[in-house]
Design an enzyme around this catalytic site. Structure first.
Site, PDB file in Angstrom:
ATOM      1  N   CYS A  96      40.799  43.383  36.065  1.00 40.98           N
ATOM      2  CA  CYS A  96      41.275  43.954  36.921  1.00 40.98           C
ATOM      3  C   CYS A  96      42.247  43.028  37.466  1.00 40.98           C
ATOM      4  O   CYS A  96      43.908  43.337  37.226  1.00 40.98           O
ATOM      5  CB  CYS A  96      39.934  43.586  37.982  1.00 40.98           C
ATOM      6  N   ARG A 134      40.516  50.277  50.051  1.00 41.93           N
ATOM      7  CA  ARG A 134      40.241  49.301  48.905  1.00 41.93           C
ATOM      8  C   ARG A 134      39.301  49.858  47.823  1.00 41.93           C
ATOM      9  O   ARG A 134      38.472  50.981  48.724  1.00 41.93           O
ATOM     10  CB  ARG A 134      39.747  48.065  48.849  1.00 41.93           C
ATOM     11  N   HIS A 206      34.486  44.198  37.055  1.00 46.25           N
ATOM     12  CA  HIS A 206      34.137  42.837  36.892  1.00 46.25           C
ATOM     13  C   HIS A 206      32.053  42.877  36.598  1.00 46.25           C
ATOM     14  O   HIS A 206      31.297  43.902  36.760  1.00 46.25           O
ATOM     15  CB  HIS A 206      33.615  42.248  38.291  1.00 46.25           C
TER      16      HIS A 206
HETATM   17  N1  GLN Z   1      44.006  41.635  43.516  1.00 50.98           N
HETATM   18  C1  GLN Z   1      44.321  42.630  42.607  1.00 50.98           C
HETATM   19  C2  GLN Z   1      43.765  43.537  43.703  1.00 50.98           C
HETATM   20  O1  GLN Z   1      43.347  43.637  44.882  1.00 50.98           O
HETATM   21  C3  GLN Z   1      43.130  42.057  41.788  1.00 50.98           C
HETATM   22  C4  GLN Z   1      41.446  42.110  42.457  1.00 50.98           C
HETATM   23  C5  GLN Z   1      40.497  42.285  41.020  1.00 50.98           C
HETATM   24  O2  GLN Z   1      41.030  40.945  40.305  1.00 50.98           O
HETATM   25  N2  GLN Z   1      39.306  42.772  41.631  1.00 50.98           N
HETATM   26  O3  GLN Z   1      44.151  44.780  42.985  1.00 50.98           O
END
Ligand code: GLN
Length: 257
Positions: A96, A134, A206
């Site tokens: 990520c 998101r 993840h």
């Molecule tokens: N901060 C980054 C995003 O929101 C990565 C998030 C993450 O590693 N889960 O895209």
């Protein structure tokens, strides 16, 4: 007598880039080596730390935008060394936020540009924070059969959990790791998930990723051994009943089986 095999794992920024169980990936690699009698050393490299001259596997987890802002300049100072090692086929698993930081840049929803080291031909932009969109939830994706010999793998899918604002688009120098069956993956448009470049795997998953995807853990270990010892390896199969059940549970939940 069998020769004693050794693997070194370098965990980058464990204090800043480690969310949603990412550390479980290092534990999975460690245990799967240990169960096969391969000795493993784990080194941590944080802010201002020096990269090892030699390592076999790099691992870096995800992070909030703030954490990425904290580490990116430090990572840029390691860019030349890291790129040289990646070009020499050292393995790297980037989850990520780490995946984004190996790319060209990440434009956050607040309009901040977080420069990446540009090793991966990818670009990441987040929608304006006011839009509040998101990519969150469980993911199932089918491995890219153009780069993996999936018939020889015990699973041909990957599963995990994603939570990111960044929308990543792949350039021509990288290949998709997998294609989305459920969830979002790299972005809300093209159904690709993660990418592969040399022995680098970048993914949005993840969960943590490797415990539920033991075939990918073994691929990483095998690539690292073959590079280090310059030969082909057929290593012992492990009893993966629990891991495969955890994996298939998600496939069943989404009717992908
Ligand atoms: N901060 C980054 C995003 O929101 C990565 C998030 C993450 O590693 N889960 O895209």
């Amino acid at each position: 007598m069998r020769r004693k095999l050794e693997i070194t794992i370098t965990h980058l920024y464990p204090d800043h880039m480690n969310i949603y169980g990412d550390l479980g990936n290092v534990i999975a690699l460690y245990k799967r080596c240990e169960w096969r009698g391969i000795s493993v050393k784990v080194e941590k490299v944080g802010l201002k730390g020096r990269l090892p001259k030699e390592t076999d596997i790099y691992f870096m987890g995800g992070g909030q935008d703030e954490d990425q802002i904290t580490v990116f300049r430090d990572l840029l100072s390691k860019k030349d060394d890291l790129t040289e090692q990646i070009e020499k086929d050292v393995s790297f698993l980037a989850i990520c936020g780490a995946f984004q930081l190996l790319g060209k840049y990440f434009l956050t929803g607040e309009g901040k540009v977080i420069e990446g080291i540009g090793t991966l031909d990818i670009e990441t932009r987040a929608p304006d924070t006011k839009v509040k969109s998101r990519c969150i939830g469980n993911v199932v994706a089918s491995l890219n059969s153009e780069i993996f010999i999936t018939e020889r793998m015990q699973l041909d899918t990957i599963v995990g959990f994603e939570n990111h604002s960044g929308q990543t688009f792949l350039g021509k120098d990288v290949q998709p790791l997998a294609f989305i069956l459920k969830g979002f993956g790299n972005n809300m448009k093209d159904k690709t998930e993660g990418c592969v470049y040399r022995n680098v795997i970048g993914t949005y998953l993840h969960g943590s990723f490797l415990p539920k995807n033991p075939h990918i853990a073994d691929l990483i270990i095998l690539n690292a051994l073959e590079r280090k010892y310059e030969g082909k390896f057929n290593f012992d199969e492990l009893d993966d009943k629990e891991e495969v059940l955890a994996h298939k549970d998600l496939l069943q939940r989404f009717n992908v089986l």
